[in-house]
Design an enzyme around this catalytic site. Structure first.
Site, PDB file in Angstrom:
ATOM      1  N   HIS A 242      -7.057   3.194   2.788  1.00  0.00           N
ATOM      2  CA  HIS A 242      -6.413   2.951   4.082  1.00  0.00           C
ATOM      3  C   HIS A 242      -7.214   2.050   5.018  1.00  0.00           C
ATOM      4  O   HIS A 242      -6.703   1.037   5.523  1.00  0.00           O
ATOM      5  CB  HIS A 242      -6.197   4.283   4.820  1.00  0.00           C
ATOM      6  CG  HIS A 242      -5.434   5.306   4.050  1.00  0.00           C
ATOM      7  ND1 HIS A 242      -4.065   5.304   3.965  1.00  0.00           N
ATOM      8  CD2 HIS A 242      -5.859   6.383   3.339  1.00  0.00           C
ATOM      9  CE1 HIS A 242      -3.671   6.336   3.250  1.00  0.00           C
ATOM     10  NE2 HIS A 242      -4.738   7.004   2.853  1.00  0.00           N
TER      11      HIS A 242
HETATM   12  C1  BDR Z   1      -6.664   8.079   7.438  1.00  0.00           C
HETATM   13  O1  BDR Z   1      -7.156   9.407   7.464  1.00  0.00           O
HETATM   14  C2  BDR Z   1      -8.402   9.490   6.807  1.00  0.00           C
HETATM   15  O2  BDR Z   1      -8.323  10.342   5.712  1.00  0.00           O
HETATM   16  C3  BDR Z   1      -8.773   8.106   6.353  1.00  0.00           C
HETATM   17  O3  BDR Z   1     -10.136   7.820   6.611  1.00  0.00           O
HETATM   18  C4  BDR Z   1      -7.850   7.185   7.094  1.00  0.00           C
HETATM   19  O4  BDR Z   1      -8.448   6.700   8.273  1.00  0.00           O
HETATM   20  C5  BDR Z   1      -5.492   7.982   6.483  1.00  0.00           C
HETATM   21  O5  BDR Z   1      -4.449   8.802   6.901  1.00  0.00           O
END
Ligand code: BDR
Ligand code: CA
Length: 314
Positions: A242
């Site tokens: 992400h």
């Molecule tokens: C987001 O939540 C966290 O698990 C990750 O670092 C990312 O920023 C994804 O939903």
């Protein structure tokens, strides 16, 4: 060719994919990373701070200031995610004890001072809960004029990962997100619509490892349990990276399809608390648009960029 670097400050809750976003940003000749501020999210602040210092130091950039920020959301209690990121926050990856210390200023003061003193506007790149950024914009609204824009990871127009409609960073601190989306600062939202398309398969992870660099080894190790969790619990054939998507947007916006929208945070809904409600209707009041919402990406190019970033750390 314009070789001017883009000045950025990242805001992270390191986190496996946060670490990859930092590795990518620090490898790029196109970015001038003026600092990294840290927030609680994937893990408690002591762990996200330690992880950020470790990553920055291990990858040879102890010169980049790292400032500690909020240890809890504005209103809710902290909800961390050890099931995804592990007890340490970096899966099973182990980094040496960092030799660098946090900046003497707290994150919000560091952001304020750096923005105030900068001759150029700076792009903020938050990839965790928006607590630090909301505090900055609320306490020191005059710095808005020094912010180029906010390129963030969080939210989703058409999907959630904590429930049907809510993404993790919004779920952790919805009130902070509302302040940021209502701030008047222009936003690029790299939400789940694009980040769930930005995954690495096992074949891709083996390519990262095959670079033979410390970054490739780190990614392969950190992705272990994280990869398994995605493959077992989501519809993806790999793990979503992400936070690296927000950095990728800065480097290659042409790889990403996006549409402008009016985005509001729902902080009242019983089933929709924390949802980024994105209005794309052609007949909406477009003067109220506050965000560019990213929807799709050229995944092959994204993976190639991660491989190139790993190669940088020879
Ligand atoms: C987001 O939540 C966290 O698990 C990750 O670092 C990312 O920023 C994804 O939903
Ligand atoms: Ca994150």
């Amino acid at each position: 060719m314009d070789t001017k670097k883009i000045p950025v400050i990242m805001d992270v809750d390191t986190g496996i994919d946060d670490a990859v976003a930092i590795i990518l940003a620090l490898s790029s000749p196109q970015l001038d990373v003026r600092g990294i501020t840290v927030v609680a999210g994937n893990q408690t602040l002591d762990k996200t701070l330690h992880n950020t210092l470790s990553v920055v130091d291990y990858f040879g950039r102890g010169d980049v200031p790292v400032a500690a920020g909020a240890d809890r959301p504005l209103v809710k209690a902290l909800y961390a995610d050890p099931a995804t990121h592990g007890e340490s926050g970096l899966g099973t990856a182990r980094l040496p004890q960092p030799a660098i210390k946090p900046h003497s200023l707290d994150a919000v003061s560091f952001l304020r001072d750096t923005l105030e003193k900068s001759d150029e506007k700076i792009t903020l790149v938050p990839v965790g809960p928006l607590t630090n950024i909301a505090l900055l914009l609320s306490c020191y609204p005059h710095v808005k004029e020094k912010i180029e824009r906010i390129v963030m990871m969080g939210g989703g127009a058409f999907e959630g990962n904590m429930n049907a409609v809510c993404e993790f960073n919004m779920f952790v601190d919805p009130e902070a997100a509302q302040i940021v989306f209502d701030s008047g600062v222009d936003i690029v939202m790299c939400g789940l619509d694009v980040t769930m398309k930005s995954y690495t398969t096992m074949e891709d992870i083996l390519r990262l490892k095959a670079t033979g660099t410390k970054a490739g080894d780190f990614c392969a190790e950190a992705f272990g349990v994280y990869y398994d969790r995605y493959v077992n619990n989501s519809r993806l054939p790999g793990c979503a990276v992400h936070d690296a998507v927000a950095v990728t947007y800065l480097l290659h916006p042409e790889w990403i399809r996006a549409e402008r929208a009016n985005v509001k945070l729902d902080i009242d809904g019983r089933e929709t608390y924390g949802q980024t409600v994105c209005d794309f209707r052609p007949d909406r009041d477009k003067t109220a648009d506050n965000a560019l919402v990213c929807l799709d990406i050229d995944r092959e190019k994204f993976v190639d960029l991660l491989v190139k970033a790993c190669q940088y750390y020879k």
